[in-house]
Each structure stands twice: as structure tokens, then as C-alpha cells.
Design an enzyme around this catalytic site. Structure first.
Site, PDB file in Angstrom:
ATOM      1  CE  LYS A  68       0.394  -6.925  -4.883  1.00 29.65           C
ATOM      2  NZ  LYS A  68       1.159  -5.780  -5.356  1.00 29.65           N
TER       3      LYS A  68
ATOM      4  CG  PHE B 238      -7.289  -0.332  -5.371  1.00 34.81           C
ATOM      5  CD1 PHE B 238      -7.035   0.127  -4.103  1.00 34.81           C
ATOM      6  CD2 PHE B 238      -6.226  -0.439  -6.256  1.00 34.81           C
ATOM      7  CE1 PHE B 238      -5.755   0.463  -3.701  1.00 34.81           C
ATOM      8  CE2 PHE B 238      -4.933  -0.106  -5.868  1.00 34.81           C
ATOM      9  CZ  PHE B 238      -4.698   0.347  -4.579  1.00 34.81           C
TER      10      PHE B 238
ATOM     11  NE  ARG C 244       1.403  -5.109   6.260  1.00 36.21           N
ATOM     12  CZ  ARG C 244       1.698  -4.818   4.998  1.00 36.21           C
ATOM     13  NH1 ARG C 244       1.099  -5.476   4.012  1.00 36.21           N
ATOM     14  NH2 ARG C 244       2.583  -3.891   4.715  1.00 36.21           N
TER      15      ARG C 244
ATOM     16  CE  LYS D  79       1.630  -8.640   0.104  1.00 34.76           C
ATOM     17  NZ  LYS D  79       2.498  -7.479   0.263  1.00 34.76           N
TER      18      LYS D  79
END
Length: 297
Positions: free
Chosen positions: A41, A112, A186, A192
Site C-alpha cells: 500500500k 494498480f 467501496r 487494506k
């Protein structure tokens, strides 16, 4: 079905782009990640390339120089992070919010995903990105990178990678569900992984410094989304203490845990949250909240 970001123009952009956003993976109770994809991340600024320019999560245009945009193909959407390096979030913010900054040569666009191919499974989207920007890619460039993913062996593999990345000063990890499509919202297909929390607060005032910081700002008085007020001094550079962000600025801060009264313990300043419009408290699982006020000491 997958939703690709809405087409955008160079004019005022009314709606935020429909980006894939992550839920948090809990280190103790989270989904079994075996067979998922894991990547680092990155501690940068999220950016959507729409084929002509770059937008923030809120739909505000960034102003990269034309030579930077010329490195990218014109007929696709790319989702990634503008990134200077680990622990250099404030530096990245400074460059991307300054019109005609001469320091774009320090920035890499770490890609990404490719939302314009959003209905393809993630693995095929990765292959497409590699064909464009990988070692033998048609648009290979030192400032345009594809974020590297590896297959997760088991939960311990994730925890080992997390420790490795955090030791190097990285922010954490991202987990991606195999064969998942790109959803413009979302989604539980993207998780994460961090051992700390990030949140946003609004600056409402300043506390004077003492000792070495006499005559400067000692800490920022900040209001949380909950209305609670706390101060943050850790993470402020001498430059920021001399010229702190204005009142009303939304900042990102980081902390390890919350007290029983809902205050962040040992908060640290990360940087201005240029893609946020108001304070936002961290989502903390019930089992990680202290149960009694003795933890508030």
C-alpha cells in the site's frame, strides 16, 4: 457488474470519479487471504488518469506537466498513486497541489488498475498493464510503474509481508480478491492491511511551542468528525511549525489505538488531506476498542 469511471472533461468536474475503494482487513478476524493477491500500500496520492489528464478522488484536476502525460496512452483509464517514496507523503502532496511544480521529475505514477477494462478479471487486467508498462511494455518508462502483486500463500505470509513493508517505512498492504472485476465503489474485493489507523481532522487552532520550539507552533488543535478535540505535534517539521496549515485545513493523522473516550492515542501528523472535504474518524472494530476508562490515563 463492473462500473468504469464516468468520462470526464478538462472543464469543472462535478462528480467524483467512481473508483474502487477498499475495506479494512482485520489482522485477527479478517477473511482468509489464501489465494488472494497482495501488494504494498503506497503512501502517495490517489489519481485517476482519464486518457487526457489526472483527477483526484474528489474529481479535482491535478496539473502534471505535458511531458509527464505524454508517457501515457490516450485511449484508456488508469487508476494509481502519485508517489515520491516511502514516508514522503507530505513531499508528494506539495508537488501535486502546486501548479507547474518543477518537481514532477521526482514523481512516479504507480498503476494498480485499468478501469477501462474493468469487466475483465483482475489477472487479465494485470497482464494488460504489463503489456503496456512492464519490462517489454509498449510504453515502458522509469516514471510509470505497475504495482507488483504476489499470490498469498496463507495468513502468516500476509503478516510477514506486512512486517517487512513497515520495517522499510511503508504504509501497509493491499489484498485483492482473485478474478475480481473493477467496481466503482467501496468493495470487499479490495482490502487494506495496516497495524495503525489513519483519519482526517480539521485544524481549529494552534498551541504555542516551548523549549526549542518557543515562538513557533507547538501543536495543531484539531476537531474530529465526532466533534472531539485533540492536539497533534508529532510529525510537524520546523518548516510547518513556522508556517502551519491554515485554520479549516483538513489534515491526515495517524495513530496506533483509540482511548475509551474515543480519543487517538499518540497521534502523528501525516500531511494535508487535499482530496478530503471534511473530518473523518477511523473505523475501529469493536474488539480493538478499550473496554474501560482506565485505558484513558
Amino acid at each position: 457488474s463492473a462500473r468504469s469511471p464516468k468520462p470526464v472533461s478538462k472543464t469543472v468536474y462535478k462528480q467524483p470519479p467512481e473508483l474502487l475503494l477498499a475495506h479494512k482487513w482485520d489482522l485477527e478476524t479478517g477473511t482468509d487471504p489464501t489465494g488472494w493477491w497482495v501488494s504494498e500500500k503506497l503512501d502517495g496520492v490517489r489519481a485517476l488518469y482519464d486518457g487526457t489528464g489526472m483527477l483526484s478522488r474528489l474529481g479535482n484536476p491535478f496539473s502534471p506537466p505535458q511531458w509527464f502525460l505524454d508517457k501515457l496512452p490516450k485511449d484508456i483509464n488508469l487508476d494509481g498513486e502519485l508517489f515520491v517514496g516511502r514516508g514522503k507523503f507530505a513531499e508528494t502532496i506539495s508537488i501535486v497541489k502546486t501548479v507547474n511544480s518543477p518537481n514532477w521529475s521526482d514523481i512516479t505514477f504507480q498503476i494498480f488498475d485499468i478501469p477501462s477494462c474493468g469487466s475483465l478479471p483482475f489477472e487479465k487486467r494485470l497482464l494488460k498493464l504489463e503489456s503496456l508498462f512492464g519490462e517489454k511494455g509498449t510504453h515502458k518508462d522509469s516514471q510509470i510503474k505497475v504495482v507488483q502483486n504476489e499470490k498469498v500463500k496463507n495468513k502468516d505470509h500476509v503478516l510477514e509481508r506486512l512486517k517487512e513493508v513497515e520495517t522499510l517505512g511503508g504504509e501497509g498492504l493491499m489484498l485483492r480478491k482473485p478474478k475480481s472485476v473493477y467496481e466503482g465503489r467501496r468493495s470487499h474485493s479490495l482490502l487494506k492491511v495496516k497495524t495503525f489507523y489513519d483519519a482526517e481532522a480539521k485544524i481549529i487552532g494552534y498551541e504555542p511551542g516551548s523549549g526549542r520550539h518557543t515562538g513557533q507552533t507547538g501543536s495543531l488543535r484539531c476537531m474530529m468528525e465526532s466533534g472531539k478535540v485533540f492536539t497533534v505535534g508529532s510529525g510537524l517539521t520546523d518548516e510547518l511549525r513556522a508556517r502551519p496549515p491554515k485554520k479549516g485545513t483538513i489534515i491526515t493523522y495517524r495513530f496506533q489505538e483509540i482511548t475509551a473516550s474515543g480519543m487517538p492515542r499518540f497521534p502523528s501528523y501525516v500531511g494535508e488531506a487535499i482530496d478530503k472535504t471534511g473530518p473523518k474518524d477511523a473505523e475501529i472494530p469493536e474488539h480493538r476498542k478499550p473496554q474501560s476508562s482506565k485505558d484513558d490515563a
